[in-house]
Enzyme design. Structure first.
Site, mmCIF file in Angstrom:
data_model
loop_
_atom_site.group_PDB
_atom_site.id
_atom_site.type_symbol
_atom_site.label_atom_id
_atom_site.label_comp_id
_atom_site.label_asym_id
_atom_site.label_seq_id
_atom_site.Cartn_x
_atom_site.Cartn_y
_atom_site.Cartn_z
ATOM 1 N N GLU A 80 4.812 -1.039 -12.496
ATOM 2 C CA GLU A 80 4.745 -2.313 -13.231
ATOM 3 C C GLU A 80 4.077 -2.103 -14.589
ATOM 4 O O GLU A 80 3.105 -2.787 -14.937
ATOM 5 C CB GLU A 80 4.023 -3.389 -12.384
ATOM 6 C CG GLU A 80 4.791 -3.702 -11.116
ATOM 7 C CD GLU A 80 4.307 -4.928 -10.337
ATOM 8 O OE1 GLU A 80 3.322 -5.560 -10.749
ATOM 9 O OE2 GLU A 80 4.942 -5.248 -9.319
ATOM 10 N N GLU A 93 9.123 -2.494 -4.100
ATOM 11 C CA GLU A 93 8.183 -3.520 -3.601
ATOM 12 C C GLU A 93 8.981 -4.780 -3.338
ATOM 13 O O GLU A 93 9.618 -5.315 -4.250
ATOM 14 C CB GLU A 93 7.066 -3.814 -4.600
ATOM 15 C CG GLU A 93 6.049 -2.701 -4.679
ATOM 16 C CD GLU A 93 4.834 -3.055 -5.528
ATOM 17 O OE1 GLU A 93 4.443 -4.248 -5.565
ATOM 18 O OE2 GLU A 93 4.286 -2.141 -6.161
HETATM 19 O O1 AHR Z 1 1.784 -5.117 -3.403
HETATM 20 C C1 AHR Z 1 0.751 -5.673 -4.113
HETATM 21 C C2 AHR Z 1 0.906 -5.522 -5.626
HETATM 22 O O2 AHR Z 1 2.018 -6.237 -6.067
HETATM 23 C C3 AHR Z 1 1.161 -4.128 -6.136
HETATM 24 O O3 AHR Z 1 -0.002 -3.399 -6.293
HETATM 25 C C4 AHR Z 1 1.781 -4.392 -7.464
HETATM 26 O O4 AHR Z 1 2.615 -3.345 -7.903
HETATM 27 C C5 AHR Z 1 2.514 -5.696 -7.270
HETATM 28 O O5 AHR Z 1 2.310 -6.576 -8.295
#
Ligand code: AHR
Length: 524
Positions: free
Chosen positions: A196, A328
């Protein structure tokens, strides 16, 4: 009076929904029309150094009274081995961009205590570092997906980390690894270049990130001799976490014209189901069918999100060399009362299991481009497989979805047509039924059916062409309420049960329960 009404409202919200008359759905499956491979890496996991995800969830230390092997809890390893987890992403997430790997190697007593500033400002003992992560992977039988730090690290630090892990020649770093107990080089299947980077990873513009990507891609190498050719480490660039496509456009346009000095094999994508927007506020227990439907409606957006990014990728990479990696995803609910909000602890209900099946089906339908995905997160964080509390452990409904979907790992996608129609909840309309079919490596045909309707069973009548099928057997996951959960005291509330199905003249007949996920094997 008011209190009484509130109390009654609460009871109504959590009471099991009533079962209405069955609907019917005709499916048609042509086993001769095989599509893309449903890559086993779509069933990957994510284990960030966050809350009790690693510490307590995996690592209890060798001196713990909780049964462990070299500090890694045995109950968790046994449960995860059964899922054939293809890869585990570590150490973050946002944490990856504050991680300095050197602090997590060497004798335990000599590792510095640092702050985990990303997740709660708590002390990190660094007891679970690179060698422990690799030991964990070896115990559960999985592959490493390591995210390198580009936010607060340097290309040199990342290059040295990869050399420490993968060098076979007797360099100082390889010797240091051997001194730490591992003479042979580790395999690193995947490397994430940042996380991110448009936000917690350094708030970079796409162009700035691209210049970093080129440097890391060139200088951070995998030296393991067994990973130089076909089984090369795949490099995954940061991709979008928002539906807009400009970030993808920048990276993919540059990739189209890349020279020998840099390359990527995947572009990441993050998308959480947060039905009421940020900050996440939906409860993970004690909700009713309208919240259930709202959450599922919101999760189905994944399909459109993928499509938008794929359109851009197709423009610059029509041969689909670069995979879209959803590293994710999952349901992000409100933190459980009484827990540290930075630890992202939530319960996991039947609703989450259904949500998982819908997303896995979407990934499978995009399998020609989406070749890897990592649910967030493995243990004790967000939509996890496992919850632990000291010596106790419970498997969540989402765990059972991953177990039931094992036959789809590396199966060949087989299209399914359905006339199941929609299910209405208030003004929201959702598909009544979702389905996935796949042929496994042994040529066996598997069918998954999700009944989203929380009130009506569905009589499935499936026509199967392209293969002679004589019998069917399978299992189903459901429970009395959409918010049913497994707890340490009642761990078997949401567990798969056998389901009966019949096949006559090549037609499968079975009744799927309301709010259920069913997987059947169609046998010749
Ligand atoms: O999964 C929790 C967080 O969500 C991670 O660290 C991040 O990459 C995302 O924003």
């Amino acid at each position: 009076m008011c209190r009484l009404l509130l109390g009654l409202g609460f009871i109504a919200a959590v009471l099991p929904v009533s079962v209405k008359a069955a609907e019917t759905a005709h499916l048609s499956i042509d086993a001769s029309k095989a599509g893309a491979k449903i890559d086993r890496n779509l069933f990957g996991q994510f284990a960030e150094n966050l809350g009790h995800g690693l510490y307590e969830g995996i690592w209890v230390g060798p001196d713990s009274p909780i049964p462990n092997t070299r500090g890694i809890r045995n109950d968790v390893v046994t449960a995860l081995r059964a899922l054939k987890v293809p890869n585990v992403r570590w150490p973050g997430g946002c944490f990856a961009d504050e991680y300095h790997w050197r602090k997590g190697i060497g004798p335990a007593g000599q590792r510095p205590a640092t702050l985990n500033s990303t997740w709660g400002g708590v002390v990190d003992t660094n007891s679970f570092g690179t060698d422990e992560f690799m030991d964990f992977l070896q115990q559960i039988g999985s592959q490493a997906y390591v995210s390198v730090n580009i936010g607060s690290g340097t290309p040199r630090e990342a290059a040295e980390w990869l050399e420490y892990m993968t060098a076979a020649l007797p360099t100082a770093l390889a010797k240091e690894r051997a001194a730490n107990g591992h003479r042979d080089p580790y395999k690193v299947g995947f490397m994430g270049v940042g996380n991110e980077s448009w936000s917690c990873g350094g708030d970079m513009t796409a162009d700035f990130y691209l210049s970093q990507l080129k440097i890391y891609s060139h200088f951070v190498r995998n030296d393991n001799p067994s990973q130089q050719d076909a089984k090369q480490m795949l490099k995954i660039a940061v991709g979008p976490g928002f539906p807009e496509t400009d970030w993808t456009e920048t990276i993919m346009k540059a990739w189209q014209n890349h020279d020998w000095s840099w390359n990527i094999d995947g572009l990441s994508l993050h998308w959480y189901t947060v039905p009421n927007g940020w900050p996440p506020a939906t409860p993970s227990t004690g909700f009713g069918v309208s919240e259930y439907a709202k959450t599922l409606k919101s999760t189905l957006f994944m399909d459109e999100f993928l499509r938008k990014q794929e359109d851009v990728m197709d423009k610059y990479d029509p041969q689909k060399k670069v995979a879209l990696v959803v590293d994710e995803w999952g349901a992000w609910h409100a933190p459980l009362t009484g827990t540290n909000p930075s630890f992202l602890v939530q319960q996991n209900s039947l609703r989450d299991a259904i949500l998982a099946s819908l997303n896995l089906n979407i990934f499978a339908r995009h399998a020609d481009r989406v070749r890897m995905a990592n649910i967030a997160q493995m243990i004790n964080v967000l939509q996890s497989m496992i919850l632990t509390n000291k010596e106790k452990m419970v498997l969540t409904p989402t765990y059972y979805i991953y177990k039931m979907y094992l036959p789809f790992q590396d199966a060949t996608f087989v299209p399914v047509a359905s006339d199941a129609g929609t299910y209405m909840q208030g003004s929201s309309s959702l598909p009544r039924v979702d389905a996935l079919a796949g042929k496994d490596a042994n040529g066996k045909l598997w069918l998954e059916i999700t009944n989203l309707d929380p009130e009506r069973p569905v009589a499935i009548d499936a026509e199967i062409a392209g293969m002679t099928v004589k019998s069917a057997k399978g299992e189903t996951l459901t429970a009395s309420a959409v918010d049913s959960v497994n707890t340490f005291r009642a761990p078997n509330t949401v567990v798969p049960k056998p389901v009966s199905a019949s096949v006559k003249a090549g037609k499968l007949a079975l009744m799927v329960e309301p709010k259920s996920v069913t997987v059947v094997l169609l046998e010749p």
